[in-house]
Design a protein around this motif. Structure first.
Motif, mmCIF file in Angstrom:
data_model
loop_
_atom_site.group_PDB
_atom_site.id
_atom_site.type_symbol
_atom_site.label_atom_id
_atom_site.label_comp_id
_atom_site.label_asym_id
_atom_site.label_seq_id
_atom_site.Cartn_x
_atom_site.Cartn_y
_atom_site.Cartn_z
ATOM 1 N N ASN A 285 64.662 71.519 -51.869
ATOM 2 C CA ASN A 285 66.024 71.129 -52.390
ATOM 3 C C ASN A 285 65.676 71.823 -53.957
ATOM 4 O O ASN A 285 66.578 71.962 -54.235
ATOM 5 C CB ASN A 285 66.550 70.010 -51.510
ATOM 6 N N ASP B 57 64.677 75.204 -53.996
ATOM 7 C CA ASP B 57 66.016 76.112 -53.869
ATOM 8 C C ASP B 57 67.267 76.125 -54.960
ATOM 9 O O ASP B 57 67.082 76.872 -55.641
ATOM 10 C CB ASP B 57 66.199 75.631 -52.159
ATOM 11 N N LEU B 58 67.043 75.593 -55.110
ATOM 12 C CA LEU B 58 68.454 74.951 -56.080
ATOM 13 C C LEU B 58 67.676 75.099 -57.746
ATOM 14 O O LEU B 58 68.573 75.836 -58.550
ATOM 15 C CB LEU B 58 68.182 73.181 -56.603
ATOM 16 N N SER C 46 67.217 67.545 -61.187
ATOM 17 C CA SER C 46 66.171 68.281 -60.018
ATOM 18 C C SER C 46 64.274 68.125 -60.048
ATOM 19 O O SER C 46 64.016 67.775 -59.183
ATOM 20 C CB SER C 46 66.574 70.152 -59.216
ATOM 21 N N SER D 107 68.411 65.359 -53.283
ATOM 22 C CA SER D 107 68.387 66.063 -53.606
ATOM 23 C C SER D 107 69.542 66.939 -52.666
ATOM 24 O O SER D 107 70.227 68.512 -53.370
ATOM 25 C CB SER D 107 66.904 67.184 -53.380
ATOM 26 N N ARG E 184 72.630 69.917 -54.242
ATOM 27 C CA ARG E 184 73.257 70.942 -54.025
ATOM 28 C C ARG E 184 74.296 71.675 -53.877
ATOM 29 O O ARG E 184 74.820 72.774 -54.403
ATOM 30 C CB ARG E 184 71.961 71.602 -52.726
#
Length: 376
Positions: free
Chosen positions: A33, A36-37, A60, A237, A241
Motif C-alpha cells: 500500500n 502504491d500510494l 506513508s 496503510s 489509502r
C-alpha cells in the motif's frame, strides 16, 4: 528478559509458523500500500508542497519504516535493539501523527468554524507530548539491560497510547461525519448528484476508519502484541489509502476557491479570498439620488473584515454607482455614463500585488463589474 515476551523486549520467542506467516503477511500488505500510494501521490500532485502533500508522504514512509524495523527486531535480523527501537520510533511518529495531520489538513473543507479546526491541531500537538514521548522512553527502557523494570510499564503505556490515538482519530473522523451530514441536510434536492455522492462516501470512509481503529484496540487488549504491531502497520496503510482517495474527491468538488493553496489541483497560487464588506451609502447628485456600493476583497483568512485595508491584505476594491435614469437621451449621456463606469467599476486597490486597474468600457445598460480582470 521474560520467558515469553511476544517481542516486547528483544526478539520474538517460541514463534510458531502461522504467527510468523501472519506477521509477514501484514508487513507485506503495509509495504504494498505504501508503494502504491507513493506512485499515486507523485502522479496526482502538480504542485508538490503544503501540509497535505508532506503529511501524506511522511505518513506513508513512516508506515514503511515502522513495519520494517519491527520485522527486523522480531526476527533479530538487526542484532542491536537500540537501532531497531530508533527506527521504530521514527516510523511510529510519522505514521500516527502524520495520518492525523492528513485528516486535519482538509478538515476546513467541511468544518467552517476555524476555532474548532484550530483545537484539533492543538490536540494533535498535545498528544505528541502526552503519549509519543513517554512511550518512547518506555520502548528504549524495555529493550535495555533494565528490561525487567520497564517491560510491565511499557505494556501498560502501550495500551494507553493505542487508546489515546484511537480516540484522537475518533474525534477527527467524527467531525467529518457530523459536519458532512450537516452539509447534506439542507437543500438535498438542490445538491448535485456528484457532490452528494462524494459527501456520502466521506461519511462511509470515516465510519470505516473508526471501525478499523476498534479492531486495533481489540488486538491490543487481547494481549496479542506481535499481531497488533504488524496489524497496525497494515491498517494504517489501508486507512491512508482510503483517506487519500476520498479527500481528493472532496477537493475536486470544493474547487480551488474553497481550498487552500496546498491543493494539488489549484493553479491560482493565492490563498483564500474573503469578500469582506459591502457598504451602501446614498449620494445626492443634483435632484437625483444615486446609491453607492463599495465591496472589498481581502486575502486575510480570518473573517470578519475589519474595515482597515492595510491590516487585511486588501487585493481588490470596487465601487459601483447605481442611478435611476429616464430611458430617453441615452446617446447624449452615453459618454458620461461610460466614464463613470470606468471610474467606479474597474477600480483596483494599488496594493494588489503592484497591479494597477485596467479600464474597460461598459455600455450604458451594462451591470458587469470586472472583479476578475486581474485573474481573481
Amino acid at each position: 528478559m521474560s520467558q515469553n515476551n511476544n517481542g516486547i523486549t528483544g526478539g520474538l520467542e517460541n514463534t510458531t509458523l502461522p504467527v510468523a506467516m501472519t506477521l509477514s503477511a501484514f508487513t507485506a500488505i503495509a509495504w504494498y500500500n505504501v508503494i502504491d500510494l507513493n506512485v499515486v501521490i507523485w502522479m496526482t500532485f502538480k504542485r508538490r508542497h503544503g501540509l497535505y502533500f508532506y503529511s501524506l508522504l511522511t505518513s506513508s514512509w513512516g508506515i514503511f519504516v515502522y513495519a520494517l524495523a519491527f520485522l527486523m527486531k522480531f526476527f533479530q535480523v538487526w542484532k542491536n535493539d537500540y537501532v531497531s527501537c530508533a527506527f521504530i520510533t521514527i516510523g511510529w511518529y510519522a505514521m500516527v501523527t502524520g495520518q492525523s495531520l492528513v485528516l486535519y489538513s482538509r478538515l476546513h473543507l467541511v468544518v467552517r468554524d476555524k476555532r474548532k479546526v484550530r483545537w484539533v491541531l492543538y490536540m494533535i500537538i498535545a498528544d505528541v507530548f502526552l503519549f509519543h514521548f513517554p512511550t518512547t522512553v518506555m520502548t528504549f527502557g524495555a529493550n535495555s539491560p533494565a528490561a525487567d523494570i520497564f517491560s510491565y510499564p511499557y505494556s501498560l503505556m502501550e495500551k494507553i497510547q493505542v487508546t489515546a490515538f484511537c480516540i484522537q482519530e475518533f474525534i477527527i473522523s467524527g467531525l467529518y461525519v457530523y459536519y458532512t451530514r450537516q452539509i447534506l441536510k439542507p437543500g438535498e434536492s438542490f445538491q448535485r448528484k456528484r457532490t452528494r455522492t462524494v459527501m456520502l462516501h466521506l461519511i462511509y470512509v470515516n465510519i470505516l476508519v473508526i471501525l478499523m481503529d476498534i479492531t486495533l484496540l481489540c488486538t491490543e487488549y487481547a494481549n496479542l502484541y506481535e499481531i497488533q504491531i504488524t496489524f497496525k502497520g497494515a491498517l494504517y496503510s489501508i486507512k491512508l489509502r482510503l483517506e487519500f482517495a476520498i479527500l481528493n474527491d472532496l477537493m475536486s468538488i470544493a474547487g480551488p476557491a474553497n481550498t487552500s493553496h496546498e491543493s494539488p489541483y489549484s493553479h491560482s497560487g493565492r490563498g483564500d479570498i474573503t469578500l469582506g464588506t459591502l457598504n451602501n451609502r446614498i449620494q445626492a447628485q443634483g435632484n437625483e439620488e444615486a446609491r453607492n456600493y463599495s465591496c472589498t476583497a481581502s486575502g486575510q483568512n480570518a473573517p470578519p473584515f475589519s474595515g482597515k485595508e492595510g491590516n487585511n491584505c486588501v487585493v481588490m476594491k470596487t465601487e459601483v454607482f447605481v442611478k435611476n435614469e429616464e430611458r430617453g437621451g441615452i446617446e447624449s449621456e452615453s459618454e458620461d455614463t461610460i466614464s463613470r463606469a470606468k471610474a467606479a467599476g474597474s477600480r483596483t486597490h494599488p496594493g494588489a500585488n503592484g497591479r494597477g486597474g485596467q479600464h474597460k468600457a461598459h455600455s450604458p445598460n451594462s451591470s458587469e463589474v470586472e472583479f476578475a480582470e486581474q485573474g481573481y
